[in-house]
Design an enzyme around this catalytic site. Structure first.
Site: not given
Ligand code: DGL
Length: 268
Positions: A86, A192
């Protein structure tokens, strides 16, 4: 990938424990899929803090508090390495967690470096938090020339990917976001992990952009860290996945974890 130390004092974790892959929702499954290709013999725990998602619209202090709690809980379950799959959690909390835990903690950041080396103008899709964090500003000033990078915050996109990453609603969102840059930018960084589910569609529909993400890099780094710390599982049988999330026991949790399995199957 940041050039961090790759050896750790061997306390409190051992090679029979799983590697934990963390995200706020299903996005980190794209990292899990890549990591399993490089490390087919490893056991993985996939943990999604879906109760507190989305992370991208929260404050840095909120993410740090959530990540402290997540890390405590995941270490108590047994974890030989933690992959923050993340970008948002990495930006806000990786440095803090590395100070607090003597455990290999790997993170993701937008794969800007390879993109700016080969392209004139680079779009970076990421959450609002990732784009406003100091970590992103530091990365920009280290690797990119002035005006070479165009940050594109994507509020609401994570939630749509959670619902269904193949929906007409998502395709319309992406067309509104990206069409204005056709002919004006030549690369697109997916900053993301949720957006990596859209990679195939983006490649087919936007051949004008070379597409980058950090999943291969972080998986290679994980492989290296496990080898250097003698943490590779020795058993020759295929590794398993333990699916976990912050939802309490019940129907909603069952449905969510079932969707996680399906999303992984769509990538493998
Ligand atoms: N999948 C996450 C990232 O790589 C974040 C998504 C979220 O919870 O806003 O930033």
């Amino acid at each position: 990938m940041k050039n961090i130390s790759t050896t750790y004092p061997q306390i409190g974790y051992n090679l029979s424990q799983p590697v934990t892959v963390f995200d706020s929702g299903v996005g980190g499954i794209t990292v899990l899929a890549q990591a399993r290709k490089l490390l087919p013999g490893e056991d993985f725990r996939y943990f999604a803090d879906i109760v507190n998602a989305p992370y991208g619209d929260k404050s840095t202090a909120q993410i740090q508090a959530l990540m402290r709690e997540n890390c405590r809980r995941l270490c108590a379950l047994g974890c030989k390495a933690l992959v923050l799959a993340c970008n948002t959690a990495t930006s806000a909390a990786a440095a803090m967690l590395r100070q607090e835990y003597a455990l290999p903690i790997l993170g993701l950041e937008p794969a800007l470096k390879p993109a700016v080396l080969q392209h004139k103008r680079v779009l970076v899709m990421a959450t609002r938090l990732t784009l406003r964090e100091k970590k992103f500003a530091a990365l920009l000033s280290q690797v990119a020339k002035d005006d070479q990078v165009i940050p594109l915050a994507c509020p609401g996109l994570m939630e749509m990917v959670e619902e269904d990453f193949r929906s007409a609603k998502i395709y319309a969102y992406l067309r509104r976001l990206l069409d204005p840059y056709c002919g004006k930018a030549d690369a697109l960084v997916l900053g993301c992990t949720h957006y990596i589910f859209l990679r195939r569609w983006l490649e087919e529909n936007y051949p004008c952009f070379a597409i980058y993400d950090g999943n291969f890099g972080v998986s290679q780094h994980l492989y290296k860290v496990l080898v250097q710390n003698n943490l590779l599982r020795q058993d020759k049988t295929p590794g398993k996945i333990i699916w976990d999330c912050s939802l309490p026991p019940g129907e909603e949790r069952k449905r969510f974890l079932c969707k996680c399995r399906q999303d992984l199957a769509a990538l493998e």
